[in-house]
Design an enzyme around this catalytic site. Structure first.
Site, mmCIF file in Angstrom:
data_model
loop_
_atom_site.group_PDB
_atom_site.id
_atom_site.type_symbol
_atom_site.label_atom_id
_atom_site.label_comp_id
_atom_site.label_asym_id
_atom_site.label_seq_id
_atom_site.Cartn_x
_atom_site.Cartn_y
_atom_site.Cartn_z
ATOM 1 N N ASN A 148 0.853 -1.191 0.000
ATOM 2 C CA ASN A 148 0.000 0.000 0.000
ATOM 3 C C ASN A 148 0.893 1.247 0.000
ATOM 4 O O ASN A 148 1.695 1.446 0.914
ATOM 5 C CB ASN A 148 -0.904 -0.044 1.241
ATOM 6 N N HIS A 159 0.847 6.260 1.751
ATOM 7 C CA HIS A 159 1.575 7.247 2.555
ATOM 8 C C HIS A 159 2.695 7.958 1.807
ATOM 9 O O HIS A 159 3.242 8.932 2.308
ATOM 10 C CB HIS A 159 2.017 6.625 3.871
ATOM 11 N N HIS A 218 -5.869 3.276 -1.384
ATOM 12 C CA HIS A 218 -7.192 3.538 -0.817
ATOM 13 C C HIS A 218 -7.626 4.928 -1.283
ATOM 14 O O HIS A 218 -7.010 5.922 -0.899
ATOM 15 C CB HIS A 218 -7.080 3.476 0.717
ATOM 16 N N ARG A 258 -9.746 7.503 -0.566
ATOM 17 C CA ARG A 258 -10.635 7.928 0.522
ATOM 18 C C ARG A 258 -11.588 9.020 0.045
ATOM 19 O O ARG A 258 -11.275 9.784 -0.859
ATOM 20 C CB ARG A 258 -9.807 8.469 1.696
ATOM 21 N N ARG A 290 -7.415 12.288 1.245
ATOM 22 C CA ARG A 290 -6.285 12.783 2.047
ATOM 23 C C ARG A 290 -4.936 12.263 1.546
ATOM 24 O O ARG A 290 -3.909 12.819 1.852
ATOM 25 C CB ARG A 290 -6.475 12.459 3.529
ATOM 26 N N GLU A 331 -8.877 0.042 -2.539
ATOM 27 C CA GLU A 331 -9.695 -0.015 -1.323
ATOM 28 C C GLU A 331 -10.731 1.101 -1.401
ATOM 29 O O GLU A 331 -10.377 2.258 -1.656
ATOM 30 C CB GLU A 331 -8.821 0.175 -0.085
ATOM 31 N N THR A 354 -7.679 2.973 8.891
ATOM 32 C CA THR A 354 -8.861 2.103 8.923
ATOM 33 C C THR A 354 -8.841 1.331 10.251
ATOM 34 O O THR A 354 -8.110 0.364 10.398
ATOM 35 C CB THR A 354 -8.847 1.131 7.728
ATOM 36 N N GLU A 401 -10.257 -10.043 3.488
ATOM 37 C CA GLU A 401 -9.015 -9.575 4.103
ATOM 38 C C GLU A 401 -9.308 -9.356 5.582
ATOM 39 O O GLU A 401 -10.175 -8.551 5.938
ATOM 40 C CB GLU A 401 -8.530 -8.275 3.450
ATOM 41 N N HIS A 412 -2.924 -4.879 8.126
ATOM 42 C CA HIS A 412 -3.027 -3.741 9.033
ATOM 43 C C HIS A 412 -1.996 -3.852 10.155
ATOM 44 O O HIS A 412 -1.997 -4.806 10.919
ATOM 45 C CB HIS A 412 -4.401 -3.555 9.665
HETATM 46 N N1 PXP Z 1 -5.405 -3.485 4.239
HETATM 47 C C1 PXP Z 1 -6.416 -2.609 4.325
HETATM 48 C C2 PXP Z 1 -7.747 -3.024 3.806
HETATM 49 C C3 PXP Z 1 -6.214 -1.319 4.849
HETATM 50 O O1 PXP Z 1 -7.248 -0.448 4.909
HETATM 51 C C4 PXP Z 1 -4.933 -0.959 5.297
HETATM 52 C C5 PXP Z 1 -4.702 0.402 5.881
HETATM 53 O O2 PXP Z 1 -4.950 1.377 4.956
HETATM 54 C C6 PXP Z 1 -3.891 -1.905 5.142
HETATM 55 C C7 PXP Z 1 -4.168 -3.168 4.647
HETATM 56 C C8 PXP Z 1 -2.484 -1.582 5.476
HETATM 57 O O3 PXP Z 1 -2.311 -1.254 6.822
HETATM 58 P P1 PXP Z 1 -0.927 -0.660 7.272
HETATM 59 O O4 PXP Z 1 -0.747 0.646 6.570
HETATM 60 O O5 PXP Z 1 -1.068 -0.522 8.738
HETATM 61 O O6 PXP Z 1 0.142 -1.664 6.873
#
Ligand code: PXP
Length: 237
Positions: free
Chosen positions: A6, A9, A42, A44, A48, A69, A100, A150, A189
């Protein structure tokens, strides 16, 4: 086991200055080069981090699949169809949350999902749901015709040593149940190198999706190195 990275960030950092650097598309290319199996973003409702134009560029420039997402809204479902998205994960969304914070409330969203998921499936979009690790969630997903879940690993990922064993067992029992019911199991997550070493021992997980830790570590060690190390840990554990 697939690794989804992901890159939200990278966009968070870019948006902090309102400019174009660092570029999430460049990050996606490096993630792909390092051997990740999918790029995860994602979109959003508050935009953001990732924006529509980032997604359009990533789709044009990256060969590995993009997993989007999205919140359970008509807008996001239509957006996915119109933009030829192949994989979506439906996640909960609250304006004020930092991230999330939990899985989707299936009971609350059941009606919406029941009437709108078929539209995604009809357009050949693979749909997964982001859910807390509970047996009832597996049963309700099956009723919705969903075969990919997931599981939210936040509780396990944040747990200190004293609680970790108990939470691992809870996660494992739900994942094993889902897997034995022919669900494609994904998890994510809060995962770090250390937590991934433990979670992959569960065995029946098909995909891990990891964001914050990978992007954070890449400040110190470089994005490609961190993705390669994560893949390495997943393979050898
Ligand atoms: N999976 C999903 C569905 C998420 O919403 C997130 C957080 O945006 C992640 C995985 C990744 O989480 P993290 O950034 O804490 O690794």
């Amino acid at each position: 086991m697939r690794l989804g990275v992901n890159i939200d960030h990278v966009a968070t950092l870019r948006n902090a200055r309102g400019g174009v650097h660092p570029d999430p598309v460049k990050a996606s290319k490096l993630v792909e080069k390092a051997g990740a199996d999918l790029i995860v973003v994602h979109l959003r409702e508050d935009r953001r981090h990732i924006r529509e134009e980032d997604i359009a560029k990533i789709l044009r420039q990256i060969k590995i699949p993009l997993q989007l997402e999205i919140a359970p809204t008509k807008f996001m479902f239509n957006y996915s169809i119109k933009n030829n998205i192949k994989k979506v994960c439906v996640v909960p969304e609250k304006r004020k949350e930092l991230t999330t914070e939990g899985g989707l409330d299936l009971k609350k969203n059941y009606k919406f999902l029941k009437s709108n998921i078929p539209m995604l499936l009809k357009n050949n979009i693979e749909v997964s749901l982001f859910l807390d690790p509970k047996i009832i969630n597996v049963k309700l997903s099956k009723k919705l015709g969903i075969n990919a879940i997931e599981f939210h690993t936040g509780e396990f990922a944040n747990a200190k040593a004293d609680k970790e064993k108990k939470l691992y067992k809870k996660l494992k029992s739900v994942i094993d149940y889902a897997y034995s019911n022919k669900v494609s199991v994904r998890a994510g997550h809060g995962l770090t190198f250390n937590k991934v070493k433990k979670i992959v021992k569960i065995g029946s997980i098909n995909e891990l999706n990891i964001g914050h830790f990978i992007i954070g570590e890449s400040i110190f060690y470089g994005l490609e190195n961190v993705v390669k190390e994560m893949k390495h840990i997943m393979k050898k554990s």
